[in-house]
Design a protein around this motif. Structure first.
Motif, PDB file in Angstrom:
ATOM      1  N   SER A   6       0.833  -1.201   0.000  1.00  0.00           N
ATOM      2  CA  SER A   6       0.000   0.000   0.000  1.00  0.00           C
ATOM      3  C   SER A   6       0.868   1.251   0.000  1.00  0.00           C
ATOM      4  CB  SER A   6      -0.920   0.011   1.222  1.00  0.00           C
ATOM      5  OG  SER A   6      -0.169  -0.022   2.418  1.00  0.00           O
ATOM      6  N   PRO A   7       0.345   2.352  -0.538  1.00  0.00           N
ATOM      7  CA  PRO A   7       1.131   3.595  -0.569  1.00  0.00           C
ATOM      8  C   PRO A   7       1.322   4.168   0.830  1.00  0.00           C
ATOM      9  CG  PRO A   7      -1.099   3.989  -1.355  1.00  0.00           C
ATOM     10  CD  PRO A   7      -0.965   2.513  -1.200  1.00  0.00           C
ATOM     11  N   LEU A   8       2.259   5.082   0.952  1.00  0.00           N
ATOM     12  CA  LEU A   8       2.521   5.763   2.214  1.00  0.00           C
ATOM     13  C   LEU A   8       1.444   6.819   2.431  1.00  0.00           C
ATOM     14  CD1 LEU A   8       4.391   6.291   4.639  1.00  0.00           C
ATOM     15  CD2 LEU A   8       5.659   7.897   3.190  1.00  0.00           C
ATOM     16  N   ASP A   9       0.725   6.712   3.536  1.00  0.00           N
ATOM     17  CA  ASP A   9      -0.355   7.640   3.864  1.00  0.00           C
ATOM     18  C   ASP A   9       0.038   8.439   5.097  1.00  0.00           C
ATOM     19  OD1 ASP A   9      -2.670   9.028   4.264  1.00  0.00           O
ATOM     20  OD2 ASP A   9      -3.938   7.276   4.632  1.00  0.00           O
ATOM     21  N   LEU A  10       0.302   9.711   4.902  1.00  0.00           N
ATOM     22  CA  LEU A  10       0.671  10.602   6.001  1.00  0.00           C
ATOM     23  C   LEU A  10      -0.469  11.532   6.394  1.00  0.00           C
ATOM     24  CD1 LEU A  10       4.307  11.528   4.891  1.00  0.00           C
ATOM     25  CD2 LEU A  10       3.604   9.837   6.589  1.00  0.00           C
ATOM     26  N   THR A  11      -1.662  11.234   5.927  1.00  0.00           N
ATOM     27  CA  THR A  11      -2.826  12.076   6.211  1.00  0.00           C
ATOM     28  C   THR A  11      -3.041  12.199   7.709  1.00  0.00           C
ATOM     29  OG1 THR A  11      -3.877  11.323   4.170  1.00  0.00           O
ATOM     30  CG2 THR A  11      -5.284  12.405   5.804  1.00  0.00           C
ATOM     31  N   GLY A  12      -3.091  13.422   8.176  1.00  0.00           N
ATOM     32  CA  GLY A  12      -3.370  13.670   9.580  1.00  0.00           C
ATOM     33  C   GLY A  12      -2.209  13.435  10.519  1.00  0.00           C
ATOM     34  N   ARG A  13      -1.062  12.979  10.002  1.00  0.00           N
ATOM     35  CA  ARG A  13       0.079  12.713  10.868  1.00  0.00           C
ATOM     36  C   ARG A  13       0.920  13.982  11.032  1.00  0.00           C
ATOM     37  NH1 ARG A  13       2.588   6.852   9.375  1.00  0.00           N
ATOM     38  NH2 ARG A  13       3.812   7.387  11.232  1.00  0.00           N
ATOM     39  N   VAL A  14       1.370  14.214  12.236  1.00  0.00           N
ATOM     40  CA  VAL A  14       2.127  15.419  12.558  1.00  0.00           C
ATOM     41  C   VAL A  14       3.601  15.048  12.711  1.00  0.00           C
ATOM     42  CG1 VAL A  14       2.437  17.292  14.210  1.00  0.00           C
ATOM     43  CG2 VAL A  14       0.134  16.429  13.702  1.00  0.00           C
ATOM     44  N   GLU A 200       9.270   3.853   5.904  1.00  0.00           N
ATOM     45  CA  GLU A 200       8.399   3.633   7.060  1.00  0.00           C
ATOM     46  C   GLU A 200       9.032   2.487   7.850  1.00  0.00           C
ATOM     47  OE1 GLU A 200       3.655   3.508   7.466  1.00  0.00           O
ATOM     48  OE2 GLU A 200       4.505   1.739   6.464  1.00  0.00           O
ATOM     49  N   TRP A 201       9.560   2.807   9.006  1.00  0.00           N
ATOM     50  CA  TRP A 201      10.453   1.908   9.746  1.00  0.00           C
ATOM     51  C   TRP A 201       9.756   1.452  11.017  1.00  0.00           C
ATOM     52  CZ3 TRP A 201      15.220   4.420  12.507  1.00  0.00           C
ATOM     53  CH2 TRP A 201      15.936   3.447  13.208  1.00  0.00           C
ATOM     54  N   SER A 202       9.428   0.184  11.075  1.00  0.00           N
ATOM     55  CA  SER A 202       8.837  -0.421  12.264  1.00  0.00           C
ATOM     56  C   SER A 202       9.865  -1.349  12.909  1.00  0.00           C
ATOM     57  CB  SER A 202       7.564  -1.181  11.900  1.00  0.00           C
ATOM     58  OG  SER A 202       7.843  -2.248  11.019  1.00  0.00           O
ATOM     59  N   PRO A 203       9.606  -1.876  14.102  1.00  0.00           N
ATOM     60  CA  PRO A 203      10.625  -2.709  14.762  1.00  0.00           C
ATOM     61  C   PRO A 203      11.059  -3.941  13.979  1.00  0.00           C
ATOM     62  CG  PRO A 203       9.008  -1.968  16.370  1.00  0.00           C
ATOM     63  CD  PRO A 203       8.486  -1.558  15.017  1.00  0.00           C
ATOM     64  N   ASP A 204      10.201  -4.455  13.072  1.00  0.00           N
ATOM     65  CA  ASP A 204      10.551  -5.703  12.393  1.00  0.00           C
ATOM     66  C   ASP A 204      10.729  -5.583  10.885  1.00  0.00           C
ATOM     67  OD1 ASP A 204       7.903  -5.207  11.898  1.00  0.00           O
ATOM     68  OD2 ASP A 204       7.230  -7.261  12.212  1.00  0.00           O
ATOM     69  N   ARG A 257      11.783  15.380   6.780  1.00  0.00           N
ATOM     70  CA  ARG A 257      10.795  15.250   7.856  1.00  0.00           C
ATOM     71  C   ARG A 257      10.920  13.893   8.531  1.00  0.00           C
ATOM     72  NH1 ARG A 257       4.930  16.889   5.520  1.00  0.00           N
ATOM     73  NH2 ARG A 257       5.291  15.066   4.167  1.00  0.00           N
ATOM     74  N   SER A 258      10.555  13.851   9.805  1.00  0.00           N
ATOM     75  CA  SER A 258      10.409  12.577  10.504  1.00  0.00           C
ATOM     76  C   SER A 258       9.092  12.578  11.269  1.00  0.00           C
ATOM     77  CB  SER A 258      11.581  12.328  11.462  1.00  0.00           C
ATOM     78  OG  SER A 258      11.638  13.299  12.485  1.00  0.00           O
ATOM     79  N   PHE A 259       8.473  11.402  11.271  1.00  0.00           N
ATOM     80  CA  PHE A 259       7.186  11.213  11.927  1.00  0.00           C
ATOM     81  C   PHE A 259       7.299  10.079  12.934  1.00  0.00           C
ATOM     82  CE2 PHE A 259       6.327  13.000   7.815  1.00  0.00           C
ATOM     83  CZ  PHE A 259       5.189  13.792   7.939  1.00  0.00           C
ATOM     84  N   PRO A 260       6.638  10.182  14.084  1.00  0.00           N
ATOM     85  CA  PRO A 260       6.707   9.078  15.043  1.00  0.00           C
ATOM     86  C   PRO A 260       5.984   7.841  14.514  1.00  0.00           C
ATOM     87  CG  PRO A 260       5.101  10.718  15.750  1.00  0.00           C
ATOM     88  CD  PRO A 260       5.806  11.299  14.566  1.00  0.00           C
ATOM     89  N   LEU A 261       6.379   6.686  15.047  1.00  0.00           N
ATOM     90  CA  LEU A 261       5.739   5.414  14.691  1.00  0.00           C
ATOM     91  C   LEU A 261       4.322   5.400  15.242  1.00  0.00           C
ATOM     92  CD1 LEU A 261       6.340   2.577  13.468  1.00  0.00           C
ATOM     93  CD2 LEU A 261       6.895   1.846  15.783  1.00  0.00           C
ATOM     94  N   LEU A 262       3.376   4.979  14.414  1.00  0.00           N
ATOM     95  CA  LEU A 262       1.989   4.861  14.856  1.00  0.00           C
ATOM     96  C   LEU A 262       1.831   3.691  15.808  1.00  0.00           C
ATOM     97  CD1 LEU A 262      -0.003   5.543  11.554  1.00  0.00           C
ATOM     98  CD2 LEU A 262       0.246   7.059  13.543  1.00  0.00           C
TER      99      LEU A 262
END
Length: 262
Positions: A6-14, A200-204, A257-262
């Motif tokens: 799926s594409p990267l969705d940054l909608t609403g992310r600060v 998009e970097w998650s723990p795994d 830019r950097s965004f926190p992990l959801l």
């Protein structure tokens, strides 16, 4: 193994940080390229800021470390700095064997990120001697924490009228827990214009994107802080000449830019 495409969705992310380079924030950036292996004088960035960032290689830009890397020239910003005392082998980006610290550097913990989204909007340089890159690496206060997350590596020799090749993925460097999983992705369009490159970097795992479209997934864990490495290179020619008429080589960056992990 199937991956989420799926594409990267940054909608609403600060974002945690939205760097537009109205000035160079020296609490965030360190304008030298691995100066512990060389010196700050030889590795100082050539840059301008205001409406975005321009990193330049000029006709009088010196090779950054002639004894180690020949006539390679770099203009570079990074967001951290860690190295040991003079004479030690403790330092970031140990790109070859036998390195020792030449010049003592202060520790700098500027903009370090551990998981989340990291994104750059930048324009490549179409010249056979040039390469631009955005490649977060481990802060490396622990020697094994040195892997590279290559978000974009673009050689000017690999651009054409219809698009070009973008290097993307994970490089092991000296991290024994990682396996290099890196490839070049064909991207359509004029890469000398602004494009978005992100992870998009998650723990795994890490999912990579160009212009928000998914291009690659690396299913490996990286669980330590990284600093940003942002630069333009001029590679030496075999005959020792330079195309001075084409200078300066300029990497243009609109934002990071950097965004926190959801």
């Amino acid at each position: 193994m199937s991956f989420d495409t799926s594409p990267l969705d940054l909608t609403g992310r600060v974002p945690d940080v939205d760097e537009r380079f109205e000035s160079l924030d020296l609490s965030r950036w360190w304008p030298f390229y691995n100066p512990h292996w060389s010196s700050r004088d030889a590795t100082a960035a050539r840059y301008s800021v205001g409406s975005g960032l321009e990193l330049r290689i000029d006709h009088d830009t010196p090779p950054w470390a002639p004894a180690l890397d020949g006539d390679l020239r770099v203009s570079h910003l990074q967001t951290g700095q860690f190295s040991g005392p003079v004479g030690s082998d403790l330092g970031q980006h140990r790109f070859r064997d036998g390195l020792v610290v030449i010049e003592r550097q202060p520790e700098h913990r500027g903009w370090l990120v551990r998981h989340g989204v990291i994104e750059v909007r930048m324009a490549a340089v179409r010249h056979p001697d040039a390469m631009v890159a955005f490649w977060p690496i481990g802060f490396e206060d622990q020697p094994d924490d040195c892997g590279e997350i290559c978000i974009a590596e673009i050689f000017g020799s690999e651009l054409d009228d219809d698009g070009g090749w973008v290097g993307i993925g994970v490089k092991r460097q000296g991290d024994p827990r990682l396996t290099t999983d890196f490839e070049k992705i064909r991207v359509d369009g004029d890469l000398t214009q602004m494009h978005d490159y992100a992870v998009e970097w998650s723990p795994d795992q890490l999912r990579f994107f160009v212009d928000r479209s998914w291009v690659k997934t690396v299913a490996q864990p990286i669980d330590y802080p990284v600093q940003f490495m942002l630069d333009v290179y001029e590679f030496p020619r075999g005959d020792g000449t330079r195309d001075t008429a084409a200078l300066p080589h300029v990497l243009r960056v609109e934002r990071v830019r950097s965004f926190p992990l959801l």
